[in-house]
Design an enzyme around this catalytic site. Structure first.
Site, PDB file in Angstrom:
ATOM      1  N   LEU A  46       0.853  -1.182   0.000  1.00  0.00           N
ATOM      2  CA  LEU A  46       0.000   0.000   0.000  1.00  0.00           C
ATOM      3  C   LEU A  46       0.887   1.229   0.000  1.00  0.00           C
ATOM      4  CD1 LEU A  46      -2.738  -0.840   2.669  1.00  0.00           C
ATOM      5  CD2 LEU A  46      -2.818  -1.206   0.194  1.00  0.00           C
ATOM      6  N   CYS A 114      -3.459   2.556  11.902  1.00  0.00           N
ATOM      7  CA  CYS A 114      -3.062   2.093  10.571  1.00  0.00           C
ATOM      8  C   CYS A 114      -3.360   0.606  10.416  1.00  0.00           C
ATOM      9  CB  CYS A 114      -1.576   2.369  10.360  1.00  0.00           C
ATOM     10  SG  CYS A 114      -0.970   1.936   8.723  1.00  0.00           S
ATOM     11  N   CYS A 210       5.807   6.455  11.029  1.00  0.00           N
ATOM     12  CA  CYS A 210       6.509   6.536   9.749  1.00  0.00           C
ATOM     13  C   CYS A 210       6.337   7.874   9.056  1.00  0.00           C
ATOM     14  CB  CYS A 210       6.048   5.404   8.842  1.00  0.00           C
ATOM     15  SG  CYS A 210       4.265   5.415   8.522  1.00  0.00           S
TER      16      CYS A 210
END
Length: 368
Positions: A46, A114, A210
């Site tokens: 992704l 996430c 991230c």
């Protein structure tokens, strides 16, 4: 090659395994292990963001360079690789929520959001669309077949265990997911990557958050929410003004540094953030003690389990004895650094029973 790590039976010929690939060493080794079982293996990635310094930064995840690394590994293994653009969904579900949580005086955990959204929801859907028998990831947790179905357990290597971040995995997702690295120490995974000739064998591990390339969370929040850096008062538990702060986004529960308040008989810590009044409430360390916490969004994987359990209130915290009544966890002894916005994860030994989001806490001092 032992096929048992994918829990699809003794013969994987004719099986199809989809591997979630971030471009790091862990997911690359999972792809290599899957390909060597004889199953048809497909890597999917992704693309979650592609902004600023992150695209070329080592140790990021699901951005430009990492996607190239994932594709390079798939080329070496001779397997297909697909990239799906989910940048707008990631921004809505993870990055924007991260900023809004800080504005609300909470301490967010975007990695769990996430996993709950783009990774496990979207990746599972993609894997099923591809007709896969399972979706394998590089997470350090173990999937154990129990008497009532699949169970989620801590990784064998406690230093790498990621079970805290996966508490929201549903039973339906767990039935489909596989975690081949859960029984391995990280050094062995890197050895395997080198033995298999994977170019990412020495690549640094990804960072916890991230999409914050330099670790400056406050600057990102200010960029996304320009009105976030609003000053206010620093007060004690009685409401007495002790000083001024330059914005709630610079503080979290349990923080001691950055208060810039002197002349107190003992060190002061952030014990609460009052977003409505834009106040940072401080007190002595004893005031941080929490006797219980109310949870929302509870995900329960424990079935009918009603025995002894432990609770973990931060990713690096030690599990402590507690009991749970459905939406409220009560600690056997005062627990410290319990912050709204974080998660409480419940365990029976190594097994993850479930968890939820901390909405509010009960002071151990008040309870006493």
């Amino acid at each position: 090659m032992d096929t048992g790590e994918f829990q699809l039976g003794p013969d994987l010929a004719g099986k199809r395994i989809v591997v979630a690939m971030s471009g790091g060493v862990d997911s690359s080794v999972v792809a290599a292990l899957a390909a060597r079982t004889g199953a048809e293996t497909i890597g999917i990635t992704l693309q979650l963001y592609d902004h600023g310094e992150a695209v070329g930064r080592a140790g990021s995840c699901c951005a430009g360079r990492d996607i190239r690394d994932a594709r390079s590994v798939c080329d070496r293994l001779g397997i297909a690789h697909y990239v799906f653009d989910h940048e707008s969904r990631f921004r809505d579900q993870v990055i924007d929520r991260f900023a809004d949580e800080y504005l609300a005086g909470r301490t967010p955990i975007p990695c769990i959001q996430c996993n709950m959204g783009p990774k496990f929801t979207d990746l599972l859907a993609a894997a099923r669309d591809l007709g896969a028998d399972c979706l394998a990831t590089g997470h350090y947790v173990r999937r154990v077949e129990g008497p009532a179905g699949a169970e989620l357990h801590r990784a064998a290597d406690p230093a790498r265990d990621q079970s805290y971040f996966l508490f929201a995995t549903t039973q339906d997702q767990l039935d489909y997911l596989r975690f081949p690295l859960g029984a391995m120490p990280k050094p062995r995974v890197r050895e395997l990557a080198a033995e298999l000739g994977l170019g990412v064998a020495g690549k640094p591990d990804s960072q916890d958050i991230c999409f914050v390339p330099d670790g400056d969370y406050a600057s990102l929040v200010k960029k996304l929410r320009p009105d976030a850096d609003t000053s206010g008062e620093i007060v004690d538990a009685s409401g007495r003004v002790l000083g001024k702060h330059r914005g709630l986004i610079h503080f979290t529960v349990g923080q001691r540094r950055g208060l810039e308040i002197g002349g107190t008989p003992e060190p002061l810590y952030v014990i609460r953030l009052d977003a409505a009044a834009k106040r940072v409430v401080v007190g002595p360390k004893a005031a941080l003690g929490v006797s219980a916490a109310r949870l929302s969004g509870v995900n329960w994987l424990g079935g009918a389990y009603r025995g002894p359990m432990t609770a973990k209130v931060r990713s690096l915290a030690k599990p402590v004895a507690a009991h749970f009544d459905g939406d409220r966890v009560v600690f056997d002894a005062p627990e410290y650094g319990v912050a709204p916005g974080q998660a409480t994860v419940l365990y029976a030994g190594d097994r993850v029973l479930g968890g939820g989001w901390i909405e509010e806490t009960e002071s151990a001092l008040v309870a006493a």
